[in-house]
Design an enzyme around this catalytic site. Structure first.
Site, PDB file in Angstrom:
ATOM      1  CG  ASP A 219      -8.037  -4.932   1.422  1.00 51.56           C
ATOM      2  OD1 ASP A 219      -9.001  -4.479   2.216  1.00 51.56           O
ATOM      3  OD2 ASP A 219      -7.967  -4.825   0.356  1.00 51.56           O
TER       4      ASP A 219
ATOM      5  CE1 TYR B  89      -3.608  -2.681   0.591  1.00 54.17           C
ATOM      6  CE2 TYR B  89      -4.654  -0.629   1.239  1.00 54.17           C
ATOM      7  CZ  TYR B  89      -4.627  -2.119   0.686  1.00 54.17           C
ATOM      8  OH  TYR B  89      -5.993  -2.643   0.770  1.00 54.17           O
TER       9      TYR B  89
ATOM     10  CG  ASP C 298     -13.553  -7.237   2.291  1.00 53.48           C
ATOM     11  OD1 ASP C 298     -13.407  -6.667   3.157  1.00 53.48           O
ATOM     12  OD2 ASP C 298     -14.042  -6.713   0.974  1.00 53.48           O
TER      13      ASP C 298
HETATM   14  C1  IPM Z   1     -10.302  -1.522   3.920  1.00 52.76           C
HETATM   15  C2  IPM Z   1     -10.789  -0.852   2.577  1.00 52.76           C
HETATM   16  C3  IPM Z   1      -9.788   0.053   2.392  1.00 52.76           C
HETATM   17  C4  IPM Z   1      -8.568  -0.586   2.074  1.00 52.76           C
HETATM   18  C5  IPM Z   1      -9.856   1.423   1.130  1.00 52.76           C
HETATM   19  C6  IPM Z   1     -11.142   1.914   1.125  1.00 52.76           C
HETATM   20  C7  IPM Z   1      -8.537   1.997   1.126  1.00 52.76           C
HETATM   21  O1  IPM Z   1     -10.841  -1.786   1.186  1.00 52.76           O
HETATM   22  O2  IPM Z   1     -10.242  -0.854   4.944  1.00 52.76           O
HETATM   23  O3  IPM Z   1     -10.529  -2.684   3.833  1.00 52.76           O
HETATM   24  O4  IPM Z   1      -8.116  -1.344   1.155  1.00 52.76           O
HETATM   25  O5  IPM Z   1      -7.546  -0.832   3.034  1.00 52.76           O
HETATM   26 MG    MG Z   2     -10.887  -3.853   2.275  1.00 54.08          MG
END
Ligand code: IPM
Ligand code: MG
Length: 368
Positions: A249, A142, A253
Site C-alpha cells: 500500500d 489488513y 503510492d
Molecule cells: C489502496 C487504498 C485502500 C487500501 C483503501 C482505500 C482501503 O489505499 O487501494 O491503496 O488501503 O488498500
Molecule cells: Mg493505498
C-alpha cells in the site's frame, strides 16, 4: 458465445466522472473493434451506504462474483468520515477484494515521456521508468485476527495482526514470477525479515517457490524500508517488486508519485481462474475519490482508462487493443492535452475530464 460481462461500480467522488470516460471507450470497442461487453452498473462505497445503509450489499457482491470483470472508480469522502468503521466506504472495497479472493494486485508505475518533468525527482531518475509492484491484497495486517480496540487495565489498546500462511505467500510470489517472465525476468521481494517473523517466512517461501519453479528469474530480497529508499534513489533498478499488503500500500503510492501524477496510474487485482479460464478480476485507478475536485470536470480520467486497458489485457486476452488504448493515451499526452493535475508552471488551459476522454477517443480513431 455470450459477450464478456462487466460490472461497473463507479463509487464516490470523481469515480462516476472518470468512469463516464471509460464508458466512451467501451462503446468505441463495440463500434470500431466489434468487441461488445454486457455492462451492468451498481453502487459501492458511500453511495451504497446512502442508498442501502451498507457500503456493499450482498446482491452487489453476488453480481461481482458472477461477472468476468469488475471496473471500480473510487470510494469514500469526508461526508462518511464519522461513520462507524464497519460501514465506512472502504469496507465495501475490502469486502470485494476479500470475497473475490483477489490476492494479486498489480500496480504499474510508468513514467510517460511527456510528463517526466512532473516528477519531484530529477528527470534522468524517472524518464522511461516502467516497474510493477505486485501487492498481496487479501491477507496480512489488513485482515489478520485478533484485531480491535480493547480495554487493558485502565487504558485502551489497539491491535492488528500481521499474519501470512505459506500458501498465501507462495501464490502471490508465483504471480510475480509469472509477470516477470513476460517482462524483464527480475523480481525483488520486500519485507522486514530483520524484525518480523512473518517477514522471515515471506523471504523463505518466496525463495523456495523461486528455486523450485522459477530458477530462470533473477530474484533479490530487500528490507522494505531500504526498498523505499532505493525507490527514491534509483527506481530503474527494479522491474517487478513483490511485497505484502501494507508495505505494498505504502510503496505503491510512493512509486506512483515518482511518475509525476497519481492521477495516471491503473491497477489490476487478480484472483484464481474461474470456470471459463478467466481470472477473478477487479480493475481500479490507484487514486482516490478526490472530494476536493468532485463535480468540477477537473478529474483526470487516464488512470481509470488505463485500468480498463489492463482489463482488456488480463481478463479478455485483448493485449493488442490494450496496447492501442495505452498508445492513444501516450499520443494525447505527447500532443500536450492536459487536465488540471498535469498543468506545469508554464500554465495553459486545462481540458476537462470529458475533453480528455474525447481526445483519447480521437487518438483511438486515428489508430485504425
Ligand atoms: C489502496 C487504498 C485502500 C487500501 C483503501 C482505500 C482501503 O489505499 O487501494 O491503496 O488501503 O488498500
Ligand atoms: Mg493505498
Amino acid at each position: 458465445m455470450a459477450n464478456p460481462s462487466l460490472l461497473i461500480l463507479a463509487g464516490d467522488g470523481i469515480g462516476p466522472e472518470v468512469m463516464a470516460e471509460v464508458k466512451k471507450i467501451i462503446g468505441w470497442m463495440g463500434a470500431k473493434r466489434g468487441v461488445h461487453f454486457d455492462v451492468s452498473e451498481d453502487l459501492v462505497g458511500g453511495c451504497a451506504y446512502d442508498a442501502h445503509g451498507t457500503p456493499l450489499t450482498d446482491a452487489t457482491m453476488a453480481k461481482a462474483q458472477a461477472v468476468d470483470a469488475v471496473l471500480l472508480g473510487a470510494v469514500g469522502g469526508p461526508k462518511y468520515d464519522s461513520l462507524d468503521f464497519s460501514v465506512k466506504p472502504e469496507r465495501g472495497l475490502l469486502r470485494l477484494r476479500k470475497e473475490m479472493d483477489l490476492f494479486s494486485n498489480l500496480r504499474p508505475a510508468q513514467c510517460f515521456d511527456a510528463l517526466a518533468d512532473f516528477s519531484s525527482l530529477k528527470k534522468e531518475v524517472v524518464a522511461g521508468l516502467d516497474i510493477v509492484i505486485v501487492r498481496e491484497l487479501t491477507s496480512g495486517v489488513y485482515f489478520g485476527e485478533p484485531r480491535g480496540i480493547f480495554k487493558e487495565g485502565n487504558e485502551r489498546v489497539g491491535i492488528n495482526t500481521q499474519r501470512y500462511t505459506e500458501s498465501e505467500i507462495a501464490r502471490v510470489a508465483r504471480s510475480a514470477f509469472e509477470l516477470a517472465r513476460k517482462r524483464n525476468n527480475k523480481v525483488c521481494s520486500m519485507e522486514k525479515a530483520n524484525v518480523m517473523e512473518s517477514g522471515i517466512l515471506w523471504r523463505e517461501v518466496v525463495q523456495e517457490v523461486h528455486d523450485r519453479d522459477y530458477p530462470d528469474v533473477a530474484l533479490t530480497h530487500m528490507y522494505a524500508d531500504n526498498g523505499a529508499m532505493q525507490l527514491c534513489r534509483w527506481p530503474k533498478q527494479f522491474d517487478v517488486i513483490v511485497t505484502d499488503n501494507l508495505f505494498g500500500d505504502v510503496l505503491s503510492d510512493m512509486a506512483a508519485m515518482l511518475t509525476g501524477s497519481l492521477g495516471m496510474l491503473p491497477s489490476a487485482s487478480l484472483g484464481l481462474p474461474m470456470a471459463n479460464g478467466r481470472p477473478k478480476a477487479l480493475y481500479e485507478p490507484v487514486h482516490g475519490s478526490a472530494p476536493d475536485i468532485t463535480g468540477q470536470g477537473k478529474a483526470n480520467p487516464i488512470a481509470c482508462i488505463l485500468s480498463f486497458a489492463m482489463a482488456l489485457r488480463y481478463s479478455f486476452d485483448l493485449g493488442e487493443d490494450a496496447t492501442r488504448v495505452e498508445k492513444a493515451v501516450e499520443k494525447v499526452l505527447a500532443d500536450g492535452v492536459r487536465t488540471a493535475d498535469l498543468m506545469g508552471p508554464e500554465g495553459g488551459t486545462p481540458v476537462s475530464t470529458a475533453q480528455m476522454g474525447d481526445a483519447v477517443i480521437a487518438a483511438l480513431d486515428a489508430s485504425l
